[in-house]
Design a protein around this motif. Structure first.
Motif, PDB file in Angstrom:
ATOM      1  N   HIS A   1       0.855  -1.217   0.042  1.00  0.00           N
ATOM      2  CA  HIS A   1      -0.018  -0.040   0.049  1.00  0.00           C
ATOM      3  C   HIS A   1       0.664   1.345   0.001  1.00  0.00           C
ATOM      4  CE1 HIS A   1      -3.345  -2.753   0.619  1.00  0.00           C
ATOM      5  NE2 HIS A   1      -3.956  -1.845   0.387  1.00  0.00           N
TER       6      HIS A   1
ATOM      7  N   THR B   1      -4.627   1.347  -2.224  1.00  0.00           N
ATOM      8  CA  THR B   1      -5.624   0.149  -2.682  1.00  0.00           C
ATOM      9  C   THR B   1      -5.412   0.016  -4.201  1.00  0.00           C
ATOM     10  OG1 THR B   1      -7.347   2.014  -2.604  1.00  0.00           O
ATOM     11  CG2 THR B   1      -7.122   0.392  -0.778  1.00  0.00           C
TER      12      THR B   1
ATOM     13  N   CYS C   1      -1.220   5.466   2.247  1.00  0.00           N
ATOM     14  CA  CYS C   1      -1.590   4.546   1.126  1.00  0.00           C
ATOM     15  C   CYS C   1      -2.502   5.708   0.212  1.00  0.00           C
ATOM     16  CB  CYS C   1      -2.844   3.553   1.556  1.00  0.00           C
ATOM     17  SG  CYS C   1      -4.556   4.420   2.212  1.00  0.00           S
TER      18      CYS C   1
ATOM     19  N   GLN D   1      -8.376   5.992  -5.273  1.00  0.00           N
ATOM     20  CA  GLN D   1      -8.331   4.851  -4.567  1.00  0.00           C
ATOM     21  C   GLN D   1      -8.972   3.830  -5.465  1.00  0.00           C
ATOM     22  OE1 GLN D   1      -6.321   3.980  -2.578  1.00  0.00           O
ATOM     23  NE2 GLN D   1      -5.976   5.554  -1.049  1.00  0.00           N
TER      24      GLN D   1
ATOM     25  N   LEU E   1     -17.927  -2.088   3.828  1.00  0.00           N
ATOM     26  CA  LEU E   1     -16.769  -1.533   5.053  1.00  0.00           C
ATOM     27  C   LEU E   1     -17.464  -2.008   6.267  1.00  0.00           C
ATOM     28  CD1 LEU E   1     -15.543   1.677   3.798  1.00  0.00           C
ATOM     29  CD2 LEU E   1     -14.362  -0.296   3.988  1.00  0.00           C
TER      30      LEU E   1
ATOM     31  N   CYS F   1      -8.661   3.271  11.469  1.00  0.00           N
ATOM     32  CA  CYS F   1      -8.739   2.934  10.156  1.00  0.00           C
ATOM     33  C   CYS F   1      -8.955   1.411   9.866  1.00  0.00           C
ATOM     34  CB  CYS F   1      -7.689   3.586   9.188  1.00  0.00           C
ATOM     35  SG  CYS F   1      -7.806   3.069   7.464  1.00  0.00           S
ATOM     36  N   TYR F   2      -9.971   1.259   9.070  1.00  0.00           N
ATOM     37  CA  TYR F   2     -10.286   0.014   8.830  1.00  0.00           C
ATOM     38  C   TYR F   2      -9.387  -0.865   7.713  1.00  0.00           C
ATOM     39  CZ  TYR F   2     -13.669  -4.200   8.764  1.00  0.00           C
ATOM     40  OH  TYR F   2     -14.343  -5.182   8.839  1.00  0.00           O
ATOM     41  N   LEU F   3      -8.591   0.153   7.026  1.00  0.00           N
ATOM     42  CA  LEU F   3      -7.851  -0.540   5.869  1.00  0.00           C
ATOM     43  C   LEU F   3      -6.576  -1.191   6.590  1.00  0.00           C
ATOM     44  CD1 LEU F   3      -7.646  -0.738   2.795  1.00  0.00           C
ATOM     45  CD2 LEU F   3      -6.170   1.116   3.056  1.00  0.00           C
TER      46      LEU F   3
ATOM     47  N   MET G   1      -7.771  -6.672   6.578  1.00  0.00           N
ATOM     48  CA  MET G   1      -6.906  -6.881   5.421  1.00  0.00           C
ATOM     49  C   MET G   1      -5.887  -8.011   5.531  1.00  0.00           C
ATOM     50  SD  MET G   1      -6.997  -5.567   2.269  1.00  0.00           S
ATOM     51  CE  MET G   1      -8.193  -4.183   1.518  1.00  0.00           C
TER      52      MET G   1
END
Lengths: 75, 643
Positions: free
Chosen positions: B237, B242, B296, B311, B450, B504-506, B511
């Motif tokens: 990333h 992404t 990212c 993204q 998400l 942050c979920y990323l 992932m």
């Protein structure tokens, strides 16, 4: 000790501002940091060090910079 | 001053023009961020009032880790009654606003009422005030931010604002921060517009303290060294966000192509709009949200401006789903959505649906004002976006949202509209990756990847690892239905933890399994706040939040299992080629997953509603009473919860 910055590497995360404020004041406050990331209108960034910078022996700003834009040295 | 929090919230009554500052003690049960927003929304939202009504609140909150060095703790939770679904509205935006809001002195801002004239809210340590926005009403989001900075003579202000889409009530209008960060789903932009609130501008200056700064520093150094810097996810990333991770040449990864009709796009098309193409044409630099070492994102030139993005999601929206292979056009559409303040997913969904309707002869030139709508032809779509925002022509119909537009157009157009709970979907891989599809459709905010949709499903996790991580069996095969209901449940609760703390979920277990485990989040949370909540406590809080949102959806929208349906198009049209050829969502497998999902949550499988026993176990009995008072009887004696 010295601190050298390379604005072209900066990604604008401002971890350096947080780390510096923690080192200086024991709490997080970018306004109390001796380093500042300036977001320019053209999308570029400038790393500005203020006269309050102590060029710490083990600078947290450099330790937390993820891109090597802040480097500490002997001179 | 409490650690990790400012201890203050701001109440804004736009009708009366009053701002009130209130001390608050925090909420161990709901942590912060989306948790405290939804808790308060549940109490404040009147029944029988849609999200646009002056009495309906919109809440913004930054979790306890925001404003610290914890990597990626930068997210702003925005919660409200969804004007697309009628149920939970919950959006989340990165960038720099949330941290600045805390440094300005507030954990949470609650906005109600409707201003008699356009205003923006200014929040700083010196000033909390509603400012006249008459002269900036009508400006796009980028110009709004520029103008407010000039008006306040403060270039370091951070804003979230609406563009013309929100002002004109487009149902999928959103808030934009940092020229490309969107609080996307549910119509928060239209709600700001209805309240005549053009923007919120924040400027910090106050500190955020932590309970154990030295121990936190040691833990951060260790975490960065051992986890962040050794992560494959982070390495990829950092190369290009992404897009770099999503567009692997020759990988035959599922995409959303032509209104989600196809799942695979040929390599030549992908290569025409690959990340390297955008980087070569217009990259200014790589970019990070506040306090994020993953960086990212990217800043790109578009025309004479710069814009954050592009993204994978916006790429999917404006490249593959519209079959556009001109990189300049993709960037124009992306930038325009951000400037208008339009949610990219829903915008892509209505545009792609309109093109497919035109191609199938459902709509014609009479409907489009003479325009021809073809796959890959962006110019008419630029005009259509303008019509959506202005409320003219076919755009006036599309501005009502995909579900309403399909209802208005009729003529069998609904079979081309992919929705969940009335919310437009614009997603890849739903036919082949079964937990992914389930998590998208069960999302309490109506739909979207998400929440409980686990990105790790594509990684073919060995059974011994899934047992260790999630306590559930084999999930190795993405196309299988078994154990997926349990997996989605786990991720729904986990996403609650991420959203409540401000992460942050990323860069998380979403992932990569080694990133931000519940145990790691609990360590950071404890060092920052001084609290003693364990990983299990946090996951229980996640389950509590998830369940409260189900209650909101039952109370205000009547949602239940009957609404968690397979989108018809994804059951009817299988994947045509590639490694997942023949895959589609089969109703029987879907129902099995749903049985598992409701059982894992401890809900009643027939109705999909939480049981009274489950509410009691989660400390939500009082919330359940509100439903009882509204004449809604929740089921009793549900199965055991997974937590």
């Amino acid at each position: 000790m010295s601190i050298t910055v390379d604005s072209r590497r900066c990604v604008g995360c401002r971890l350096c501002e947080l780390a510096c404020s923690l080192a200086r004041c024991g709490r997080f406050n970018p306004d109390q940091a001796a380093i500042r990331i300036i977001f320019e209108d053209d999308g570029t960034l400038t790393i500005a060090i203020t006269e309050a910078c102590l060029a710490c022996r083990r600078p947290l700003c450099a330790a937390f910079c993820p891109v090597g834009a802040i480097v500490s040295g002997e001179n | 001053m409490p650690h990790g929090r400012t201890g203050k919230m701001l109440w804004v009554d736009l009708t009366a023009g009053i701002c009130r500052i209130q001390a608050h003690d925090g909420s161990p049960a709901f942590i912060g961020g989306r948790g405290i927003n939804q808790r308060l929304l549940f109490d404040l939202q009147p029944e029988g009032r849609d999200g646009l009504h002056p009495d309906s609140p919109v809440l913004l909150s930054a979790g306890p880790l925001v404003g610290t060095l914890v990597p990626g703790a930068c997210r702003l939770a925005v919660d409200f009654r969804n004007i697309v679904t009628g149920g939970v509205g919950s959006a989340n935006l990165g960038g720099h606003f949330a941290a600045e809001m805390k440094f300005a002195g507030f954990d949470q801002i609650v906005i109600r009422g409707r201003s008699p004239r356009p205003v923006y809210l200014l929040v700083s340590p010196e000033t909390v005030a509603l400012r006249d926005a008459t002269t900036i009403w009508g400006l796009d989001t980028w110009e709004t931010e520029n103008r407010i900075k000039r008006l306040e003579n403060e270039p370091r202000l951070k804003t979230v604002s609406i563009g013309p889409a929100g002002e004109n009530g487009v149902r999928f209008a959103c808030l934009i921060g940092d020229r490309g960060r969107a609080a996307g789903y549910g119509g928060s932009g239209a709600i700001f517009g209805a309240k005549r609130l053009k923007a919120i501008a924040v400027r910090g200056g106050l500190p955020v303290t932590v309970a154990r700064p030295e121990a936190l520093l040691d833990e951060l150094m260790r975490f960065n060294r051992e986890t962040i810097e050794t992560s494959d996810f982070v390495r990829i990333h950092r190369q290009g966000g992404t897009l770099a991770a999503y567009l692997r040449p020759g990988e035959n990864r599922p995409h959303a192509v032509c209104n989600m009709s196809g799942a695979f796009w040929d390599n030549a098309s992908i290569a025409a709009v690959d990340r390297a193409v955008f980087d070569q044409r217009s990259l200014v630099r790589r970019h990070a949200c506040f306090a994020c070492p993953v960086y990212c994102s990217a800043v790109y030139r578009t025309g004479d401006r710069v814009c954050e993005g592009l993204q994978a999601n916006s790429w999917r929206a404006f490249a593959s789903n519209l079959r556009i292979t001109d990189p300049e056009m993709v960037m124009r559409l992306h930038a325009l959505a951000n400037r208008y303040g339009l949610d990219g997913d829903h915008t892509s969904a209505v545009l792609a649906w309109a093109v497919e309707c035109f191609q199938e002869g459902i709509i014609g030139r009479n409907d489009t004002g003479g325009m021809e709508l073809n796959w890959g032809d962006g110019d008419p779509l630029i005009r259509l976006m303008g019509q959506i925002v202005e409320g003219t022509g076919l755009g006036a119909v599309l501005a009502k949202g995909l579900d309403a537009a399909a209802g208005e157009i009729g003529r069998d157009s609904r079979r081309l509209a992919i929705t969940a709970h009335g919310n437009a979907l614009m997603e890849a891989a739903m036919r082949s990756h079964k937990a992914w599809a389930l998590g998208i459709v069960t999302s309490t905010k109506g739909g979207g990847h998400l929440r409980g949709a686990p990105a790790v499903e594509a990684r073919r996790i060995p059974p011994e690892v899934s047992r260790a991580c999630f306590g559930i069996g084999d999930i190795q095969d993405p196309t299988a239905y078994e154990n997926k209901g349990q997996l989605v449940t786990w991720y729904e609760n986990y996403k609650g933890v991420v959203d409540m703390t401000g992460l942050c979920y990323l860069p998380s277990m979403w992932m990569e399994l080694g990133l931000f485990t519940p145990e790691q989040i609990a360590r950071f949370h404890s060092l920052v706040t001084g609290g003693e909540q364990t990983a299990a406590d946090l996951m229980q809080a996640g389950a509590r939040l998830q369940t409260l949102e189900h209650l909101f959806n039952i109370l205000h929208a009547g949602f239940g299992r009957k609404d968690v349906r397979v989108p018809e198009k994804l059951a009817r049209i299988p994947v045509d080629r590639g490694p997942f050829a023949g895959q589609r969502l089969e109703p029987q497998g879907w129902e099995r997953m749903l049985d598992d999902y409701y059982l894992a949550h401890g809900y009643d499988a027939a109705s999909g509603w939480p049981t009274v026993e489950r509410l009691e176990a989660l400390g939500l009995t009082e919330a359940g009473r509100r439903l009882a008072a509204a004449g809604i009887d929740l089921p009793s004696a549900g199965g055991p919860a997974m937590m």
